[in-house]
Design an enzyme around this catalytic site. Structure first.
Site, PDB file in Angstrom:
ATOM      1  N   PHE A  87      83.945 -63.650  24.626  1.00  0.00           N
ATOM      2  CA  PHE A  87      84.942 -62.890  23.886  1.00  0.00           C
ATOM      3  C   PHE A  87      84.310 -62.201  22.668  1.00  0.00           C
ATOM      4  CE2 PHE A  87      87.184 -66.035  26.442  1.00  0.00           C
ATOM      5  CZ  PHE A  87      88.034 -65.200  27.143  1.00  0.00           C
ATOM      6  N   SER A  88      84.853 -62.365  21.470  1.00  0.00           N
ATOM      7  CA  SER A  88      84.379 -61.551  20.344  1.00  0.00           C
ATOM      8  C   SER A  88      82.979 -61.890  19.868  1.00  0.00           C
ATOM      9  CB  SER A  88      85.356 -61.640  19.170  1.00  0.00           C
ATOM     10  OG  SER A  88      86.490 -60.845  19.408  1.00  0.00           O
ATOM     11  N   ALA A  89      82.400 -62.977  20.339  1.00  0.00           N
ATOM     12  CA  ALA A  89      80.983 -63.200  20.045  1.00  0.00           C
ATOM     13  C   ALA A  89      80.137 -62.088  20.650  1.00  0.00           C
ATOM     14  CB  ALA A  89      80.539 -64.562  20.573  1.00  0.00           C
ATOM     15  N   LYS A  91      80.618 -59.032  20.075  1.00  0.00           N
ATOM     16  CA  LYS A  91      80.420 -58.022  19.035  1.00  0.00           C
ATOM     17  C   LYS A  91      79.066 -58.179  18.349  1.00  0.00           C
ATOM     18  CE  LYS A  91      85.310 -57.319  17.840  1.00  0.00           C
ATOM     19  NZ  LYS A  91      85.937 -58.305  18.759  1.00  0.00           N
ATOM     20  N   TYR A 175      90.334 -55.615  11.152  1.00  0.00           N
ATOM     21  CA  TYR A 175      89.579 -56.041  12.330  1.00  0.00           C
ATOM     22  C   TYR A 175      89.923 -55.219  13.565  1.00  0.00           C
ATOM     23  CZ  TYR A 175      87.634 -59.412  15.715  1.00  0.00           C
ATOM     24  OH  TYR A 175      86.926 -60.025  16.706  1.00  0.00           O
TER      25      TYR A 175
END
EC number: 3.1.1.-
Length: 429
Positions: A87-89, A91, A175
């Site tokens: 997921f957002s890791a 980014k 965000y």
């Protein structure tokens, strides 16, 4: 000194047998025994999935362990090559691609994005800089009107964002849960002519000499194997919950609106159609050892195993001039976004920067101490959801304590995978 923490340190890349998922496999320097035990406690049984933890100290791997199951049924034990969607890791990986391009002079953080991507200059965005966008200040966080089909087409999303009118939060930290990735991929495509999936391979995996970093589903012939997401399978069919989420997204919460789209929950279930798309803010697939290796290079001044991954000057720029921690307008909590990574608003409990993802998978680095780690797992919306989102803080505290002791008394890097971990100097933690 050997420390027994129950780690099975046989050098095998996969594990057979009905009870394999109950054991911890891998290796660790004995100074990190408490870290291994804390990690092992995260996966008490089959319904809690599995995961892996890797730690680097001064560019050397000192922990590389895994435990649990990689499928919902609890039949496939986690292996060294198991990789969940983080997921957002993701980014943090996407931002690192941009930094590699900047390191070669292809991108200037202070230049307007439109200088490289002319279409992006439409509707008042001509002066937005690369730094502004990487700080989540572009005013483009919302997904209003985007369908699931739109989100599965990265080119369409890049074009939508290039033509979009910034919202009221332009210039403020808000965000960009999903749009951050397409903003970065549109920029990268403009300067390289390549999509972000290919750039993950060319700018991350290949120079780091690892297979375990992918955007979306790994190729069929890759050693990396996708771990299934463990989550309640009846949530997507809950009409009341789906309606409530839609109303929340469109009426009340900017943060929720930045990540919600019709079919969002169903998209990560089953065969996970998100894996077949390019969503550079959310659908990265990573092993812990590969993600930790990337952050380990940053923690070591940009170099690892003699490989110059990032220049020392660029790494210095990542650690300096980190802005005052202010409340994010979408998340409503204070975060320090800086060039694609974030810090933690908890004083000195978690120094450094990186990116955490939904569910608690995380990659993190602290160049000031030379420590980096990655924790990945496949559990989402489980009864341990609060623990998952806070557990990495406790593990990082133990890592820092162990690293301090290891520096005082000496430490032994873990044996490269494939060699017997029982050979002299390769202690199992």
């Amino acid at each position: 000194m050997m420390v027994d923490t129950g780690v099975d340190h046989r050098a095998v890349s996969s594990h057979d047998g009905p009870d394999a998922g109950r054991r911890v496999f891998g290796a660790a320097d004995p100074r990190f025994a408490c870290v291994v035990r804390a990690f092992a406690s995260m996966f008490p049984g089959r319904r809690f999935g599995g995961g892996a933890l890797a730690v680097y100290l001064d560019g050397q791997p000192v922990v590389d362990v895994w435990k649990g199951w990689a499928d919902r049924a609890g039949w496939v034990p986690w292996s060294a090559d198991s990789a969940p969607m983080v997921f957002s890791a993701t980014k943090g990986m996407t931002a690192t691609v941009i930094h590699r391009l900047a390191d070669r002079g292809l991108i200037d953080y202070e230049a307007p994005v439109a200088e490289y991507w002319p279409a992006f200059g439409a509707n008042g965005k001509a002066t937005l800089t690369v730094r502004d966008v990487m700080r989540h200040q572009a005013g483009l966080s919302g997904l209003r009107g985007a369908t699931q089909q739109d989100l599965l087409d990265h080119v369409v999303m890049e074009e939508r964002l290039a033509a979009a009118v910034p919202g009221r939060l332009l210039g403020k930290s808000a965000y960009h849960a999903l749009t951050f990735g397409w903003l970065m991929s549109g920029l990268a495509r403009a300067v390289t002519g390549k999509d972000m999936r290919l750039l993950f391979r060319e700018e991350l995996a290949e120079p780091l000499d690892t297979d375990g970093l992918h955007l979306g589903r790994p190729p069929a012939d890759a050693p990396t194997r996708v771990a299934e997401i463990i989550m309640p399978q009846d949530i997507a069919a809950n009409a009341v919950l789906t309606c409530a989420m839609r109303r929340l997204a469109h009426r009340f919460s900017g943060g929720f609106r930045s990540m919600y789209f019709p079919g969002a929950i169903a998209a990560v279930q089953g065969e996970a159609p998100l894996l077949d798309a390019e969503i550079p803010a959310a659908n990265g697939v990573a092993t812990a050892r590969a993600l930790a290796r990337m952050y380990g290079a940053i923690a070591n001044g940009g170099e690892i195993d003699g490989i110059r991954f990032l220049s020392r000057e660029l790494v210095t720029g990542l650690t300096r001039n980190r802005r005052q921690v202010l409340p994010d307008r979408n998340l409503l909590v204070p975060l320090n976004f800086h060039l694609g990574y974030h810090g933690m608003p908890i004083g000195n409990v978690m120094p450094g920067f990186g990116h955490v993802g939904l569910g608690g998978s995380i990659g993190w680095t602290d160049p000031e101490t030379g420590v980096a780690f990655a924790l990945v797992h496949n559990r989402l919306l489980s009864p341990l959801v609060m623990t998952d989102h806070a557990g990495f803080v406790g593990i990082y505290h133990l890592i820092r304590q162990a690293a301090a002791q290891a520096r005082k008394r000496g430490y032994q890097p873990v044996t490269p995978f494939g060699a017997p971990y029982s050979e002299p100097g390769a202690a199992a933690g």
